[in-house]
Write an enzyme that holds these catalytic residues in place. Structure first.
Site, PDB file in Angstrom:
ATOM      1  N   TRP A 155      38.941  38.909  49.498  1.00 14.55           N
ATOM      2  CA  TRP A 155      37.569  38.745  49.008  1.00 14.55           C
ATOM      3  C   TRP A 155      37.472  37.827  47.801  1.00 14.55           C
ATOM      4  O   TRP A 155      36.379  37.417  47.424  1.00 14.55           O
ATOM      5  CB  TRP A 155      36.976  40.123  48.645  1.00 14.55           C
ATOM      6  CG  TRP A 155      37.870  40.935  47.751  1.00 14.55           C
ATOM      7  CD1 TRP A 155      38.745  41.912  48.153  1.00 14.55           C
ATOM      8  CD2 TRP A 155      38.027  40.821  46.339  1.00 14.55           C
ATOM      9  NE1 TRP A 155      39.440  42.406  47.077  1.00 14.55           N
ATOM     10  CE2 TRP A 155      39.006  41.761  45.936  1.00 14.55           C
ATOM     11  CE3 TRP A 155      37.445  40.014  45.355  1.00 14.55           C
ATOM     12  CZ2 TRP A 155      39.418  41.906  44.612  1.00 14.55           C
ATOM     13  CZ3 TRP A 155      37.847  40.169  44.035  1.00 14.55           C
ATOM     14  CH2 TRP A 155      38.821  41.108  43.676  1.00 14.55           C
ATOM     15  N   ASN A 156      38.598  37.514  47.131  1.00  8.39           N
ATOM     16  CA  ASN A 156      38.443  36.895  45.813  1.00  8.39           C
ATOM     17  C   ASN A 156      38.087  35.404  45.855  1.00  8.39           C
ATOM     18  O   ASN A 156      37.439  34.898  44.940  1.00  8.39           O
ATOM     19  CB  ASN A 156      39.647  37.179  44.903  1.00  8.39           C
ATOM     20  CG  ASN A 156      40.956  36.711  45.468  1.00  8.39           C
ATOM     21  OD1 ASN A 156      41.037  36.338  46.638  1.00  8.39           O
ATOM     22  ND2 ASN A 156      42.001  36.747  44.665  1.00  8.39           N
TER      23      ASN A 156
ATOM     24  N   ARG B  21      41.613  27.018  53.547  1.00  5.99           N
ATOM     25  CA  ARG B  21      43.036  26.743  53.334  1.00  5.99           C
ATOM     26  C   ARG B  21      43.840  27.113  54.570  1.00  5.99           C
ATOM     27  O   ARG B  21      44.947  26.616  54.776  1.00  5.99           O
ATOM     28  CB  ARG B  21      43.513  27.530  52.099  1.00  5.99           C
ATOM     29  CG  ARG B  21      44.831  27.075  51.552  1.00  5.99           C
ATOM     30  CD  ARG B  21      45.064  27.575  50.145  1.00  5.99           C
ATOM     31  NE  ARG B  21      45.559  28.937  50.119  1.00  5.99           N
ATOM     32  CZ  ARG B  21      45.989  29.554  49.003  1.00  5.99           C
ATOM     33  NH1 ARG B  21      45.942  28.923  47.839  1.00  5.99           N
ATOM     34  NH2 ARG B  21      46.435  30.779  49.049  1.00  5.99           N
TER      35      ARG B  21
ATOM     36  N   LYS C 253      39.551  36.704  60.248  1.00  9.83           N
ATOM     37  CA  LYS C 253      38.978  37.977  59.797  1.00  9.83           C
ATOM     38  C   LYS C 253      38.820  37.941  58.273  1.00  9.83           C
ATOM     39  O   LYS C 253      39.778  38.063  57.537  1.00  9.83           O
ATOM     40  CB  LYS C 253      39.866  39.154  60.180  1.00  9.83           C
ATOM     41  CG  LYS C 253      39.089  40.465  60.036  1.00  9.83           C
ATOM     42  CD  LYS C 253      39.904  41.652  59.611  1.00  9.83           C
ATOM     43  CE  LYS C 253      40.194  41.746  58.145  1.00  9.83           C
ATOM     44  NZ  LYS C 253      39.033  41.934  57.265  1.00  9.83           N
TER      45      LYS C 253
ATOM     46  N   SER D  74      47.045  41.596  49.550  1.00  7.04           N
ATOM     47  CA  SER D  74      47.968  42.354  48.700  1.00  7.04           C
ATOM     48  C   SER D  74      49.355  42.426  49.341  1.00  7.04           C
ATOM     49  O   SER D  74      49.512  42.345  50.564  1.00  7.04           O
ATOM     50  CB  SER D  74      47.427  43.762  48.494  1.00  7.04           C
ATOM     51  OG  SER D  74      47.337  44.420  49.747  1.00  7.04           O
TER      52      SER D  74
ATOM     53  N   GLU E 117      50.642  35.020  51.814  1.00  6.08           N
ATOM     54  CA  GLU E 117      50.270  34.690  50.430  1.00  6.08           C
ATOM     55  C   GLU E 117      49.860  35.996  49.786  1.00  6.08           C
ATOM     56  O   GLU E 117      48.763  36.506  50.037  1.00  6.08           O
ATOM     57  CB  GLU E 117      49.104  33.686  50.414  1.00  6.08           C
ATOM     58  CG  GLU E 117      49.433  32.326  51.016  1.00  6.08           C
ATOM     59  CD  GLU E 117      50.388  31.509  50.163  1.00  6.08           C
ATOM     60  OE1 GLU E 117      50.632  31.881  49.001  1.00  6.08           O
ATOM     61  OE2 GLU E 117      50.903  30.502  50.671  1.00  6.08           O
TER      62      GLU E 117
ATOM     63  N   CYS F  48      45.236  35.819  42.271  1.00  5.20           N
ATOM     64  CA  CYS F  48      46.669  36.094  42.390  1.00  5.20           C
ATOM     65  C   CYS F  48      47.448  35.285  41.365  1.00  5.20           C
ATOM     66  O   CYS F  48      48.558  35.634  40.999  1.00  5.20           O
ATOM     67  CB  CYS F  48      47.137  35.754  43.798  1.00  5.20           C
ATOM     68  SG  CYS F  48      46.648  34.098  44.274  1.00  5.20           S
TER      69      CYS F  48
ATOM     70  N   GLU G 147      49.172  44.014  39.256  1.00  2.95           N
ATOM     71  CA  GLU G 147      48.133  43.006  38.987  1.00  2.95           C
ATOM     72  C   GLU G 147      46.974  43.680  38.261  1.00  2.95           C
ATOM     73  O   GLU G 147      46.402  44.640  38.787  1.00  2.95           O
ATOM     74  CB  GLU G 147      47.619  42.436  40.306  1.00  2.95           C
ATOM     75  CG  GLU G 147      48.625  41.582  41.025  1.00  2.95           C
ATOM     76  CD  GLU G 147      48.031  41.023  42.319  1.00  2.95           C
ATOM     77  OE1 GLU G 147      47.718  41.824  43.213  1.00  2.95           O
ATOM     78  OE2 GLU G 147      47.896  39.796  42.413  1.00  2.95           O
TER      79      GLU G 147
ATOM     80  N   GLU H 262      50.944  26.977  51.487  1.00  9.07           N
ATOM     81  CA  GLU H 262      49.651  26.489  51.977  1.00  9.07           C
ATOM     82  C   GLU H 262      49.266  25.257  51.167  1.00  9.07           C
ATOM     83  O   GLU H 262      49.517  25.192  49.963  1.00  9.07           O
ATOM     84  CB  GLU H 262      48.584  27.578  51.834  1.00  9.07           C
ATOM     85  CG  GLU H 262      48.808  28.717  52.823  1.00  9.07           C
ATOM     86  CD  GLU H 262      47.641  29.695  52.890  1.00  9.07           C
ATOM     87  OE1 GLU H 262      47.018  29.958  51.853  1.00  9.07           O
ATOM     88  OE2 GLU H 262      47.361  30.197  53.989  1.00  9.07           O
TER      89      GLU H 262
HETATM   90  P1  NAP Z   1      43.995  43.401  50.771  1.00 11.22           P
HETATM   91  O1  NAP Z   1      43.433  44.736  50.539  1.00 11.22           O
HETATM   92  O2  NAP Z   1      45.435  43.292  51.102  1.00 11.22           O
HETATM   93  O3  NAP Z   1      43.103  42.750  51.922  1.00 11.22           O
HETATM   94  C1  NAP Z   1      43.304  41.442  52.357  1.00 11.22           C
HETATM   95  C2  NAP Z   1      42.761  41.303  53.762  1.00 11.22           C
HETATM   96  O4  NAP Z   1      43.539  42.104  54.652  1.00 11.22           O
HETATM   97  C3  NAP Z   1      41.321  41.788  53.906  1.00 11.22           C
HETATM   98  O5  NAP Z   1      40.663  40.971  54.841  1.00 11.22           O
HETATM   99  C4  NAP Z   1      41.518  43.192  54.448  1.00 11.22           C
HETATM  100  O6  NAP Z   1      40.396  43.702  55.136  1.00 11.22           O
HETATM  101  C5  NAP Z   1      42.677  42.946  55.388  1.00 11.22           C
HETATM  102  N1  NAP Z   1      43.385  44.150  55.791  1.00 11.22           N
HETATM  103  C6  NAP Z   1      43.558  45.293  55.107  1.00 11.22           C
HETATM  104  N2  NAP Z   1      44.273  46.175  55.856  1.00 11.22           N
HETATM  105  C7  NAP Z   1      44.552  45.563  57.034  1.00 11.22           C
HETATM  106  C8  NAP Z   1      45.234  45.941  58.219  1.00 11.22           C
HETATM  107  N3  NAP Z   1      45.797  47.140  58.349  1.00 11.22           N
HETATM  108  N4  NAP Z   1      45.319  45.061  59.237  1.00 11.22           N
HETATM  109  C9  NAP Z   1      44.760  43.844  59.133  1.00 11.22           C
HETATM  110  N5  NAP Z   1      44.087  43.415  58.036  1.00 11.22           N
HETATM  111  C10 NAP Z   1      43.990  44.261  56.989  1.00 11.22           C
HETATM  112  O7  NAP Z   1      43.763  42.435  49.527  1.00 11.22           O
HETATM  113  P2  NAP Z   1      42.409  42.173  48.749  1.00 11.22           P
HETATM  114  O8  NAP Z   1      42.189  43.339  47.841  1.00 11.22           O
HETATM  115  O9  NAP Z   1      41.321  41.774  49.669  1.00 11.22           O
HETATM  116  O10 NAP Z   1      42.786  40.872  47.917  1.00 11.22           O
HETATM  117  C11 NAP Z   1      43.417  40.926  46.701  1.00 11.22           C
HETATM  118  C12 NAP Z   1      44.902  40.656  46.868  1.00 11.22           C
HETATM  119  O11 NAP Z   1      45.086  39.379  47.457  1.00 11.22           O
HETATM  120  C13 NAP Z   1      45.617  40.587  45.537  1.00 11.22           C
HETATM  121  O12 NAP Z   1      46.845  41.242  45.637  1.00 11.22           O
HETATM  122  C14 NAP Z   1      45.829  39.095  45.326  1.00 11.22           C
HETATM  123  O13 NAP Z   1      46.905  38.772  44.498  1.00 11.22           O
HETATM  124  C15 NAP Z   1      46.041  38.632  46.726  1.00 11.22           C
HETATM  125  N6  NAP Z   1      45.789  37.196  46.850  1.00 11.22           N
HETATM  126  C16 NAP Z   1      46.848  36.372  47.026  1.00 11.22           C
HETATM  127  C17 NAP Z   1      46.650  35.002  47.105  1.00 11.22           C
HETATM  128  C18 NAP Z   1      47.801  34.071  47.303  1.00 11.22           C
HETATM  129  O14 NAP Z   1      47.558  32.943  47.697  1.00 11.22           O
HETATM  130  N7  NAP Z   1      49.030  34.493  47.073  1.00 11.22           N
HETATM  131  C19 NAP Z   1      45.355  34.491  47.020  1.00 11.22           C
HETATM  132  C20 NAP Z   1      44.292  35.361  46.826  1.00 11.22           C
HETATM  133  C21 NAP Z   1      44.525  36.731  46.756  1.00 11.22           C
HETATM  134  P3  NAP Z   1      39.344  44.651  54.339  1.00 11.22           P
HETATM  135  O15 NAP Z   1      38.636  43.768  53.386  1.00 11.22           O
HETATM  136  O16 NAP Z   1      38.446  45.201  55.386  1.00 11.22           O
HETATM  137  O17 NAP Z   1      40.141  45.715  53.655  1.00 11.22           O
END
Ligand code: NAP
Length: 502
Positions: free
Chosen positions: A175-176, A184, A199, A254, A275, A309, A406, A483
């Protein structure tokens, strides 16, 4: 009052929804169905999208079932062969049109991003421009897929090496950065000749839905890009990950969810790009340009209200300059205007939800109990909305929980160090390895520390590393693959070698 003034007056009138007319118009402009096989589909169930600045609902979007997810993969699989055969120049032209459309539409798209995610409008405009650039970058890469031809060392035959699209790809975004994380992934997938099912995060589906409409209008053929929004990501995406027609998962989110998805991908040995989370060290040596270091820390900490992140999670400052640095940082942070992302000049917008505020509140309380001192902020703000003030803590001990997770909020955790070796050891003492930042005027030391940091990226005297032309990604538990940059398209290509007997 002239007619134009009256129009202006009407435009800022609050509607029943709490939105002003321009905001409501932007929300109403977004299609709310699933985008599958070039068609918009409604679903029996819907899910709300909420404004994190007010807690008020913005709209309802389709809530896909597992069957909808499979329909999206059916469409992607059916479109794959034709898309792979589409000349690279045509794929490139579509991406260039989409790049231009995103920029032409930047005000509407930025407003949508601000309303669903909360970030200040100026940052949202920056994100749309950044997102658009991935399309231009990969449009340029689409026509430069090279190969090789060489004699076998033993003679007699020749080696032909070519690259082919990996196939239907699953793209899961957080979402961020709701627009940039989508482009990307979609940019290199389309450039390489892959179809995809996207998705978006449940909290921010609108940017991706608006993007799907734009891609459709720019000539992306039916089935090449499909978008499913859902409140049950596991139920919808697990069958797709286990389906052998899916050949690639590109995930940003995450580390915890990434690990779970990697286990699922092992079943079909699916290609993955991950990522994941970060725990960035931000290191300031006593010979640094302190003005630049403070500005760099502000950028690295406050981008996206700390919800990146790449956010500076642990700020290490050499003992001789820590008071000066922390004092100046606190002064700058205290002066940052807080409010709804649409209010002029706001820098500290809301966090994504109430859980995020609760998490930051707990982390700050924990650090204080362990001896950290508050220079500014430090207490949650009364609602409505999910606000936390810009906060600077000093003397944060390494044992504090915020040094191991984080923070994902506007909290700068500052701590002192004495020697180069000590700070490198402490900076690397984390399972994460996405990015680090180093501020020093001594180039030799700067490069030494950049090389010693166990991260995929380092900012040397700069607080922002993200650039579509650079390889973005982490090591250790921050992820797999890159990426953007020259490597980004490789994530969606397989290398094929053909032995030719002469
Ligand atoms: P998240 O909870 O891991 O969710 C990321 C995505 O995965 C969302 O679309 C989520 O859907 C989906 N998801 C969750 N459970 C799943 C499952 N069992 N099967 C398939 N998809 C699933 O992370 P977030 O809270 O949205 O984002 C924050 C995290 O992203 C932080 O840790 C941040 O560091 C990381 N991030 C990393 C980068 C990078 O490039 N390294 C960039 C940006 C963010 P829902 O929304 O429905 O839960």
């Amino acid at each position: 009052m002239g007619a134009a003034d009256q129009g202006e007056e009407r435009a800022v009138t609050q509607l029943d929804t709490g939105l002003i007319r321009a905001e409501q118009t932007a929300i109403d402009s977004v299609p709310t169905g699933l985008y599958i096989g070039g068609q918009w589909r409604t679903t029996a169930a819907t899910m709300p999208v909420t404004d994190p600045a007010t807690g008020q609902p913005l709209c309802e979007v389709a809530d896909a079932s597992a069957a909808d997810g499979l329909a999206a993969l059916d469409a992607a699989a059916a479109a794959q062969a034709d898309w792979a055969r589409t000349p690279p120049r045509e794929r490139s032209d579509i991406l260039l049109r989409a790049h231009r459309r995103l920029l032409d539409d930047i005000e509407r798209l930025a407003l949508i991003a601000t309303l669903e995610m909360g970030k200040p409008l100026a940052e949202a405009r920056g994100e749309i421009a950044y997102a658009a650039e991935f399309f231009r970058w990969f449009a340029e890469e689409a026509v430069r897929l090279d190969g090789g031809y060489m004699p076998a060392p033993g003679g007699g035959s020749r080696f032909l090496v070519t690259r082919q699209p990996v196939g239907p790809s699953l793209l899961i975004t957080p979402w961020n950065f709701p627009m940039a994380m989508a482009t990307r992934k979609i940019g290199p997938a389309l450039a390489a000749g892959c179809t995809c099912v996207v998705k978006p995060a449940e909290q921010t589906p609108l940017c991706t839905l608006a993007l799907a409409e734009i891609l459709d209008e720019c000539g992306v053929p039916a089935g090449v890009v499909n978008v499913v929004t859902t409140s049950d990501p596991g139920a919808v995406m697990t069958p797709l990950i286990l389906d052998e027609r899916s050949r690639k998962l590109s995930f940003t989110g995450s580390t915890a969810v990434g690990k779970k998805l990697l286990e699922q991908c092992a079943r079909t040995v699916m290609r993955t790009s991950m990522e994941l989370g970060g725990n960035a060290p931000f290191i300031v040596f006593d010979d640094a340009d302190l003005d630049a270091a403070v500005e760099g820390a502000l950028a690295a900490k406050m981008r996206n209200i700390g919800q990146a992140c790449t956010a500076a999670n642990r700020i290490f400052v050499q003992r001789g300059v820590i008071d000066q640095f922390a004092g100046r940082l606190a002064e700058r942070m205290a002066a940052l205007p807080r409010g709804r992302g649409t209010d002029p000049g706001v820098v500290v917008g809301p966090l994504i939800d109430a859980d995020a505020v609760a998490k930051v509140t707990e982390l700050v309380a924990d650090a204080r109990e362990r001896g950290a001192r508050v220079l500014t902020g430090g207490e949650p703000v009364e609602g409505p909305g999910n606000f936390y003030p810009a906060t600077v803590l000093v003397d944060v001990p390494d044992e504090a929980r915020m040094c191991h997770t984080e923070i994902f909020g506007p909290v700068a955790a500052v701590t002192a160090f004495d020697t180069e070796q000590e700070v490198v050891t402490r900076a690397n003492d984390t399972p994460y390895g996405l990015v680090g930042y180093v501020f020093t005027e001594n180039l030799r030391r700067g490069l030494r520390v950049c090389e010693a940091l166990e991260t995929g990226m380092v900012g040397l005297n700069q607080g922002v590393v993200s650039n579509p032309a650079a390889p973005f990604g982490g090591v250790k538990e921050s992820g797999l693959g890159r990426e953007g940059g020259l490597l980004g398209i490789d994530e969606f290509l397989e290398t094929k070698y053909i032995g030719v007997q002469l």
